[in-house]
Enzyme design. Structure first.
Site, PDB file in Angstrom:
ATOM      1  N   ARG A 131       0.851  -1.184   0.000  1.00  0.00           N
ATOM      2  CA  ARG A 131       0.000   0.000   0.000  1.00  0.00           C
ATOM      3  C   ARG A 131       0.890   1.238   0.000  1.00  0.00           C
ATOM      4  O   ARG A 131       2.068   1.171   0.352  1.00  0.00           O
ATOM      5  CB  ARG A 131      -0.907   0.015   1.236  1.00  0.00           C
ATOM      6  CG  ARG A 131      -1.847  -1.181   1.311  1.00  0.00           C
ATOM      7  CD  ARG A 131      -2.627  -1.162   2.625  1.00  0.00           C
ATOM      8  NE  ARG A 131      -3.572  -2.282   2.703  1.00  0.00           N
ATOM      9  CZ  ARG A 131      -3.295  -3.477   3.194  1.00  0.00           C
ATOM     10  NH1 ARG A 131      -2.065  -3.733   3.669  1.00  0.00           N
ATOM     11  NH2 ARG A 131      -4.203  -4.438   3.234  1.00  0.00           N
TER      12      ARG A 131
ATOM     13  N   LYS B 118      -1.862  -2.946   7.588  1.00  0.00           N
ATOM     14  CA  LYS B 118      -3.276  -2.834   7.933  1.00  0.00           C
ATOM     15  C   LYS B 118      -3.646  -3.949   8.897  1.00  0.00           C
ATOM     16  O   LYS B 118      -3.320  -5.115   8.676  1.00  0.00           O
ATOM     17  CB  LYS B 118      -4.123  -2.931   6.660  1.00  0.00           C
ATOM     18  CG  LYS B 118      -5.578  -2.535   6.863  1.00  0.00           C
ATOM     19  CD  LYS B 118      -6.296  -2.464   5.543  1.00  0.00           C
ATOM     20  CE  LYS B 118      -7.728  -1.991   5.731  1.00  0.00           C
ATOM     21  NZ  LYS B 118      -8.443  -1.891   4.434  1.00  0.00           N
TER      22      LYS B 118
ATOM     23  N   HIS C 181      -2.667   3.403  -5.427  1.00  0.00           N
ATOM     24  CA  HIS C 181      -3.260   2.130  -5.003  1.00  0.00           C
ATOM     25  C   HIS C 181      -3.609   1.244  -6.201  1.00  0.00           C
ATOM     26  O   HIS C 181      -3.734   0.019  -6.050  1.00  0.00           O
ATOM     27  CB  HIS C 181      -4.512   2.388  -4.173  1.00  0.00           C
ATOM     28  CG  HIS C 181      -4.890   1.240  -3.283  1.00  0.00           C
ATOM     29  ND1 HIS C 181      -4.145   0.855  -2.191  1.00  0.00           N
ATOM     30  CD2 HIS C 181      -5.936   0.371  -3.346  1.00  0.00           C
ATOM     31  CE1 HIS C 181      -4.715  -0.191  -1.605  1.00  0.00           C
ATOM     32  NE2 HIS C 181      -5.795  -0.515  -2.298  1.00  0.00           N
TER      33      HIS C 181
ATOM     34  N   ARG D 100      -1.264  -1.623  -6.689  1.00  0.00           N
ATOM     35  CA  ARG D 100      -1.475  -2.796  -5.831  1.00  0.00           C
ATOM     36  C   ARG D 100      -2.503  -3.729  -6.466  1.00  0.00           C
ATOM     37  O   ARG D 100      -2.336  -4.953  -6.463  1.00  0.00           O
ATOM     38  CB  ARG D 100      -1.933  -2.330  -4.444  1.00  0.00           C
ATOM     39  CG  ARG D 100      -2.267  -3.460  -3.464  1.00  0.00           C
ATOM     40  CD  ARG D 100      -2.557  -2.846  -2.090  1.00  0.00           C
ATOM     41  NE  ARG D 100      -3.267  -3.753  -1.204  1.00  0.00           N
ATOM     42  CZ  ARG D 100      -2.681  -4.636  -0.408  1.00  0.00           C
ATOM     43  NH1 ARG D 100      -1.381  -4.756  -0.400  1.00  0.00           N
ATOM     44  NH2 ARG D 100      -3.406  -5.396   0.395  1.00  0.00           N
TER      45      ARG D 100
ATOM     46  N   HIS E  16      -3.879  -9.889   3.197  1.00  0.00           N
ATOM     47  CA  HIS E  16      -5.315 -10.009   3.438  1.00  0.00           C
ATOM     48  C   HIS E  16      -5.575 -11.038   4.535  1.00  0.00           C
ATOM     49  O   HIS E  16      -4.953 -12.094   4.571  1.00  0.00           O
ATOM     50  CB  HIS E  16      -6.042 -10.449   2.158  1.00  0.00           C
ATOM     51  CG  HIS E  16      -6.125  -9.377   1.131  1.00  0.00           C
ATOM     52  ND1 HIS E  16      -6.372  -9.631  -0.206  1.00  0.00           N
ATOM     53  CD2 HIS E  16      -5.999  -8.027   1.218  1.00  0.00           C
ATOM     54  CE1 HIS E  16      -6.385  -8.499  -0.883  1.00  0.00           C
ATOM     55  NE2 HIS E  16      -6.163  -7.517  -0.032  1.00  0.00           N
TER      56      HIS E  16
ATOM     57  N   TYR F  30     -10.034 -10.146  -7.158  1.00  0.00           N
ATOM     58  CA  TYR F  30      -9.177  -9.971  -8.327  1.00  0.00           C
ATOM     59  C   TYR F  30      -9.406 -11.049  -9.382  1.00  0.00           C
ATOM     60  O   TYR F  30      -9.012 -10.878 -10.527  1.00  0.00           O
ATOM     61  CB  TYR F  30      -7.711  -9.953  -7.900  1.00  0.00           C
ATOM     62  CG  TYR F  30      -7.400  -8.776  -7.009  1.00  0.00           C
ATOM     63  CD1 TYR F  30      -7.410  -7.474  -7.511  1.00  0.00           C
ATOM     64  CD2 TYR F  30      -7.130  -8.948  -5.657  1.00  0.00           C
ATOM     65  CE1 TYR F  30      -7.155  -6.390  -6.697  1.00  0.00           C
ATOM     66  CE2 TYR F  30      -6.868  -7.868  -4.833  1.00  0.00           C
ATOM     67  CZ  TYR F  30      -6.884  -6.596  -5.360  1.00  0.00           C
ATOM     68  OH  TYR F  30      -6.648  -5.526  -4.544  1.00  0.00           O
TER      69      TYR F  30
END
Length: 335
Positions: free
Chosen positions: A152, A177, A283, A286, A309, A318
């Site tokens: 990120r 994150k 972003h 990414r 994730h 995706y």
């Protein structure tokens, strides 16, 4: 009139005096719990807005119904996104639970902002190369890292010298994150320019030390635990700001990382010059990283780990934007 929190006393002399005193206490509690500066700024913004909405009443004289109406108005009147309404809710919960020591009732009447299903913007490999060609120097290196590693934007900007392993071609992302650490790939093509960038950081740090500075910001309470860490070369940012600045948390002069707007503006301008009509931001790289890896046959669990994730279902979005046409079918017109 005195309002007693869990370990503090907030005095309400007048509405004009209540707001700054209460907000100062909010900041103090957030810093004690090691919230980031960005979170602090967001929480203070929403709490200030909530207080002003209900002046001259003190927040302790309010409660669940007022919070519900405030949050519902954000969705129905201001039409904010869920990503805006949720931080507002978190800020008010923090105010009541941590500062005023009041437990709010379960708020089931809040009108939730609706999150429409969105597919990420993804460029083709040719388009990515076209945008990267329009960038140069530091901005080209940062954009290349975003596309080549899946980081990120803020993870890239907060990258420290010690977390770049050129020998193993590996980058360690700290406190990403969700507060998690992870490792991701360092692109072979960027090893040489990244080594040059690290040398520039060392020279800049040496100059700062010679001028009586040389400290950088440290996460959480590490500055107290390791008193000299802030001046060590390994803790310096890989992409430092061009100038030193006063830290708003303690008033000390340090060299922070580069502001995110620098790369955001550069990428938008590069996309325009490359003739890309899609909305392109840092972003986007990414999203391209994940999509292009899956297109090349990479295992989705591996991509999930590289992206950081929690759940593979987040990564599965995706699979819907792979370069195979809608739903992976061939149009009959092409048959």
């Amino acid at each position: 009139m005195h309002y007693h929190g869990s370990d503090t006393v907030i005095t309400e002399a007048s509405p004009a005096q209540t707001q700054p005193r209460l907000l100062d206490e909010v900041r103090r509690r957030l810093r004690l719990k090691h919230y980031s500066l960005r979170t602090e700024q967001a929480y203070v913004y929403w709490i200030r807005r909530y207080i002003r909405k209900h002046l001259p009443r003190h927040p302790r004289d309010l409660g669940g119904p007022e919070v519900e109406r405030f949050l519902s108005a954000l969705a129905t009147v201001d039409r904010v996104a869920p990503s805006t309404q949720n931080p507002a809710l978190a800020a008010l919960l923090f105010l009541y639970r941590e500062v005023l020591d009041v437990e709010l009732p379960w708020m089931d009447k809040v009108v939730r902002a609706r999150r429409a299903p969105r597919l990420p913007v993804v460029l083709s490999p040719i388009q990515v190369r076209a945008v990267l060609r329009e960038l140069s120097g530091r901005e080209a290196l940062m954009a290349g890292l975003l596309y080549g590693s899946g980081m990120r934007l803020m993870e890239c900007l907060r990258l420290r010298v010690k977390d770049v392993d050129l020998a193993r071609r590996e980058i360690t992302v700290r406190d990403g994150k969700g507060g998690k650490d992870r490792r991701t790939v360092l692109p072979e093509r960027l090893a040489e320019p990244l080594a040059a960038q690290l040398e520039l950081v060392r020279l800049l740090h040496r100059r700062d030390v010679d001028e009586g500075f040389g400290a950088t910001s440290l996460p959480y309470a590490l500055s107290r635990k390791y008193r000299n860490a802030a001046r060590e070369p390994g803790w310096q940012y890989v992409f430092p700001s061009s100038r030193r600045a006063t830290d708003p948390l303690d008033g000390k002069t340090r060299r922070h990382h580069l502001d995110e707007s620098v790369l955001q503006r550069a990428v938008r301008a590069a996309a325009r010059r490359a003739g890309i009509d899609k909305p392109v931001s840092p972003h986007t790289f990414r999203h391209c990283f994940a999509t292009h890896l899956l297109e090349s046959g990479a295992d989705i669990r591996t991509v999930q780990e590289l992206l950081g994730h929690n759940d593979v279902s987040t990564t599965q979005i995706y699979t819907h934007v792979l370069n195979r046409g809608a739903h992976g079918v061939r149009s009959p017109l092409d048959a």
